[in-house]
Structure formats: C-alpha cells, structure tokens
Enzyme design. Sequence first.
Site, PDB file in Angstrom:
ATOM      1  N   GLU A  66       0.813  -1.222   0.000  1.00 36.91           N
ATOM      2  CA  GLU A  66       0.000   0.000   0.000  1.00 36.91           C
ATOM      3  C   GLU A  66       0.841   1.265   0.000  1.00 36.91           C
ATOM      4  O   GLU A  66       0.433   2.290  -0.539  1.00 36.91           O
ATOM      5  CB  GLU A  66      -0.945   0.002   1.205  1.00 36.91           C
ATOM      6  CG  GLU A  66      -2.057  -1.028   1.150  1.00 36.91           C
ATOM      7  CD  GLU A  66      -1.685  -2.364   1.758  1.00 36.91           C
ATOM      8  OE1 GLU A  66      -2.567  -3.230   1.897  1.00 36.91           O
ATOM      9  OE2 GLU A  66      -0.479  -2.552   2.102  1.00 36.91           O
ATOM     10  N   PHE A 128     -12.315  -7.749  13.128  1.00 27.33           N
ATOM     11  CA  PHE A 128     -11.172  -8.159  12.314  1.00 27.33           C
ATOM     12  C   PHE A 128     -10.836  -7.074  11.288  1.00 27.33           C
ATOM     13  O   PHE A 128     -11.707  -6.597  10.565  1.00 27.33           O
ATOM     14  CB  PHE A 128     -11.500  -9.470  11.589  1.00 27.33           C
ATOM     15  CG  PHE A 128     -10.409  -9.940  10.669  1.00 27.33           C
ATOM     16  CD1 PHE A 128      -9.184 -10.366  11.167  1.00 27.33           C
ATOM     17  CD2 PHE A 128     -10.602  -9.952   9.293  1.00 27.33           C
ATOM     18  CE1 PHE A 128      -8.179 -10.791  10.320  1.00 27.33           C
ATOM     19  CE2 PHE A 128      -9.604 -10.377   8.430  1.00 27.33           C
ATOM     20  CZ  PHE A 128      -8.384 -10.802   8.949  1.00 27.33           C
ATOM     21  N   GLN A 129      -9.570  -6.692  11.266  1.00 30.06           N
ATOM     22  CA  GLN A 129      -9.042  -5.661  10.378  1.00 30.06           C
ATOM     23  C   GLN A 129      -9.787  -4.331  10.540  1.00 30.06           C
ATOM     24  O   GLN A 129     -10.056  -3.628   9.563  1.00 30.06           O
ATOM     25  CB  GLN A 129      -9.062  -6.122   8.917  1.00 30.06           C
ATOM     26  CG  GLN A 129      -8.035  -7.215   8.631  1.00 30.06           C
ATOM     27  CD  GLN A 129      -7.827  -7.491   7.173  1.00 30.06           C
ATOM     28  OE1 GLN A 129      -8.704  -7.275   6.349  1.00 30.06           O
ATOM     29  NE2 GLN A 129      -6.638  -7.991   6.825  1.00 30.06           N
ATOM     30  N   MET A 487      23.054  10.536   4.223  1.00 25.12           N
ATOM     31  CA  MET A 487      22.934  11.779   4.966  1.00 25.12           C
ATOM     32  C   MET A 487      23.107  11.541   6.463  1.00 25.12           C
ATOM     33  O   MET A 487      23.681  12.383   7.179  1.00 25.12           O
ATOM     34  CB  MET A 487      21.595  12.457   4.676  1.00 25.12           C
ATOM     35  CG  MET A 487      21.510  13.895   5.192  1.00 25.12           C
ATOM     36  SD  MET A 487      22.726  15.000   4.427  1.00 25.12           S
ATOM     37  CE  MET A 487      21.882  15.439   2.913  1.00 25.12           C
TER      38      MET A 487
END
Length: 575
Positions: A66, A128-129, A487
């Site tokens: 994602e 759930f989720q 960096m």
Amino acid sequence: MNTKVKEENGRELKVENQQMSGSSMLIQALAREKVDVIFGYPGGAILPTYDEIYRTGIRHILARHEQGAIHAAEGYARVSGKPGVCVVTSGPGATNVITGIADAMIDSLPLVVITGQVATSVIGTDAFQEADIIGVTMPITKHNFQVRNVNDLPNIIKESFHIATSGRPGPVLIDLPKDVSIAIGEFNYDEPLDLPGYQPTKIPNRLQIRKLAEAVAKAKKPVILTGAGILHAGGSEEVLEFAENQQIPVASTLLGLGAFPGDHEQFLGMGGMHGTYSANMALHEADLLINIGARFDDRLTGRLDAFAPYATIAHIDIDPAEIGKNVETHIPIVGDAKEAMRMLNEEAKTNCECGDWKETIKEWKAEYPLWYTEDDELLKPQRLIEMIYEETNGDAIITTDVGQHQMWSAQFYKFPKPNQWVTSGGLGTMGFGFPSAIGAQFAEPDKTVVAVVGDAGFQMTAQELSILQELNLPVKIIIVNNASLGMVRQWQQLFYEERYSNSLFPIQPDFVKLADAYNVKGWKIEDPAEMQDILKEALAYDGPVLLDCRVHKVENVYPMIAPGKGHHEMEGIKP
C-alpha cells in the site's frame, strides 16, 4: 426508473438518478471526476468496490504494498496537477498509507484516498481488520469522511475532490464501511456543492498588490523566492514575466524547483541548508524578499533570528495560516499565486534600480559555484547527476527519496520547466522516489522518468518492480549507491565524532540480479569511464532499467548550513 446513459472516458456513465450500490456509486463518481487511473491494493472490506472495478474496467494499478500505491498516487498528482486516487482495504491496508497521506499533507499534494472499513454494526468492537482511520488521519488530512448512509456518498465524493484540489491542495480520505458499499441508494451527482464553511480566497486584495509593487519600485536588493505554491497554481509564466521585467534575481525552495527556469541567468539556485552560496547570500542581504507560495520551513530559513534580517518580507500564499507562521510578514497577500502574479505584473510598472545588486550577485555566482572534486578512479555522484541532465537534455521528470542523492539532484539537475521535480520535501520519506516515478510515468507516459534513489530508500519499496515487469513501464531507476544511509552518515561524521551507529551497510543485495528477477534490464557501474556510455544506452532503452551506480562512499553534500547557523555562515563553499 429509466436511466439515461452517455459515454465518458470510454466507459458507460449513468447520469440520471439511479438506484445502485455504494460501490457502483463510487466508480460512477470517479468517472464523473474524470479519474483515469487508480492505484491500490484489495482486501476484505473493500472487495465490493474491487468487484465494481472488475465489472466496469476502470484502470487500476495493483501495487505490491500500500505504501507503493499511495506514493504512486502522489507522483501522479505532482506531475499531472490532477488528484491522485488510492484505494485500499481496512485495518493494515489503511494504516499502511498513513505515511503517504502525511507526506501529501505537508507537501500540498491533492489526493483522494478511499479506505475500506468494517461494517457499521461492528465499528468500535475491535472487529477483524478494524482501525480508527478517521481518528488516526484527522491531523494529516485536509478533511476526512466516514460514510454512514449510502445516499450521502455522491455528495461526499464530489466534496472530497473539490476540497483536495481547491485552495491549498491536500489529501482527503473517504472511509467506506463494507455494508454501506453494498447498500442500495440513489445516485445523484448533479447536486450543487454547498460548503459555506470552506471558501478559500482566490483573488488577492488589490491594495496589497499595489503595496508590493511600490516596495519593488523602491527596493535596491530585491529577491524572489519561489515555492511549490507557484507550481500548484500554474503560475510559472507569470513569475518569469515579472522577474524578467523587473530584473529581479530568483531563488527557489526545494519543492519550488522548476517554477522558474533553472538555466535562466537570473536564477540563483536553491536556498536553504544545502543551497547555493549566491541564493543564500541573496536571501541574507536582500532588502525586499518576495515569497511566492513557500512555507518558510526550517530547512530553508536556518536560524530564524538570522533569516533575511534586512528585508521587508512580502508573502503570497493561498493558505492564510502560513503567512506570519514562521517569519514576520510585512506585506501579506492571501490568494492564488498565479492570480497574484498576474495582478502584480499589471501594477509593477517601474523597474527596480538595482544594478549594483545584480553585479554583486554575478560575482557571487562566479566566485562560489557548486563544486566537487573530480577523480578518474571514483564515481562521483554530482557528476552522475550532471550526466543525467546532459543525456536527457534537461527534459526528464526526476523523482527522489530523501537524503544526499536528493540534494545532489536538486543542486545539479537544472529544471527548466515546471512539474519535472517529484520529491518528498516536508516529511522526508524514504521509499518515496521509485513508486512516485511510477505515478509520474502514468501522468506523462511519453516523458522520460528517472527515479534517482538511494540504496537504502530503494529497498523500502523495491517490490514495485513487479509493476514495471507487468506493464513494461519504462521508468529508469538510478541507484546512487554509497552503501550507507548517506545523509545520516554525513551528520555522524560532522556532528557525532564519526560514530557511525547503524548507518553503514557492509552487505548489500546484488541489485542487478534483483532487477533480473523482475525481468528488468540492469547494469552495475563502478568505473567512471563507463558511466556515460551505459547511461546513454539505459536512457535509450525501450523499457524499464535499473542502474546500480557505486559512487564514492564518503562524499558529502556541500555547501551546508549547520544547525543553529544563518545563511551567511555556510560551510564547504569552496573545495
């Protein structure tokens, strides 16, 4: 009910009020908003929407994580100026896009993010989720919605696109519970927008514009500072007209690069922590600083009490909250930057008398240019960026992560046109550069898109090579490989007595073999003598490419303003 049908974007579009599911409403609304591509990743709570995507054939790009989807949507938005659309599922799908949402918020990128959610009947039960994505994203979205009634969905989508793209652009999130997505309601997309509490000021106050024009006429050492606001407003031509007519030098923020031609004789380069000597000294010595669409963030200003100490500050910004937030402003102008510059070009009739100032700046540019030491045996990253600029004739879209390679790209690639530069500015997100290049390539399919990335940041989103393999997308990936968090290593060298705590990579993957596993053509470059020929071949190759460029491992980015210092206290201005 009878339904009128018309074609739009090659898809069937229902235009009269129609009974349909929430998911169908969503896809119909995206078509009405002329969305041509969606970036996303499916899951249980968003499956009804994905079923509608399958049935309607709207173009969807399946990321492999994602984070890749949201950064691709950002790259698309940054280059096209249109909102990037990202669709993910609930719970971990939604939480995996939080970094990209925060990145878009601080860099003012228009996104519409659609997250699946558990059914309304179990919200708040730790189903759930389930994740409270509304609560989580409230501080990092321009606005967010949770749809509780399917009949509200058309207006919510219309409002989301309007809010994301008007005023100061930004991300808007729509949280869509699964039961709402399958519920049946009436689709009506023709209701007029009614947002009385949201009315961004577009047209600036003419009296303030005149006040600025008068200040320009009196100034002896004026400087223009271009920020990303000019690019979002599409006002680059107006800035160029003003700067040339008034013969005022122009410095840029990191995100403003390309708003003024980087190869123009009046361009000073980027200002700030790793800016050019001429840009930073001009900001320090100026008697009039005209800020157009920049936030005055800390990486630009350095120590605030030493920033532009002699200047009258004029600040043009669409967001009134930015004016005076960090730097005291004497001439505030709220409004669209393009409109403000159009009006200023009308009002500013008298050229500033600043011949001595121009001569001083010319001397600074000649005496303190950007520099690096050349070496026949070491691959220098600065020279690599110069070669990319030369071989692309300055016409490529360049994307980066954050770090040394980002600063070298900003310094040594002269961006002559708007919307060529895609980078993570305010949030400084590693893993941004490669997937944002994918989005940029969809926005400009005929352009050369080069992802200049670090070896560390690339590994955070390297799985998106699958998209290049699947679609033969011709993104060119150039890894500036110094076997470290470059960096971080530089700061540990300069400020932590060379204690390199967890910043060096003694073991790395074979990036060429990784590319080959995804059927992407790859080269490893270690010899400086080979670099130009391989780069030329890679850029000409009709397909995706990965170059693993093994650069000098301890090269540092200069000039540099150390923490707590002012613009006149730069280090490393000469070899």
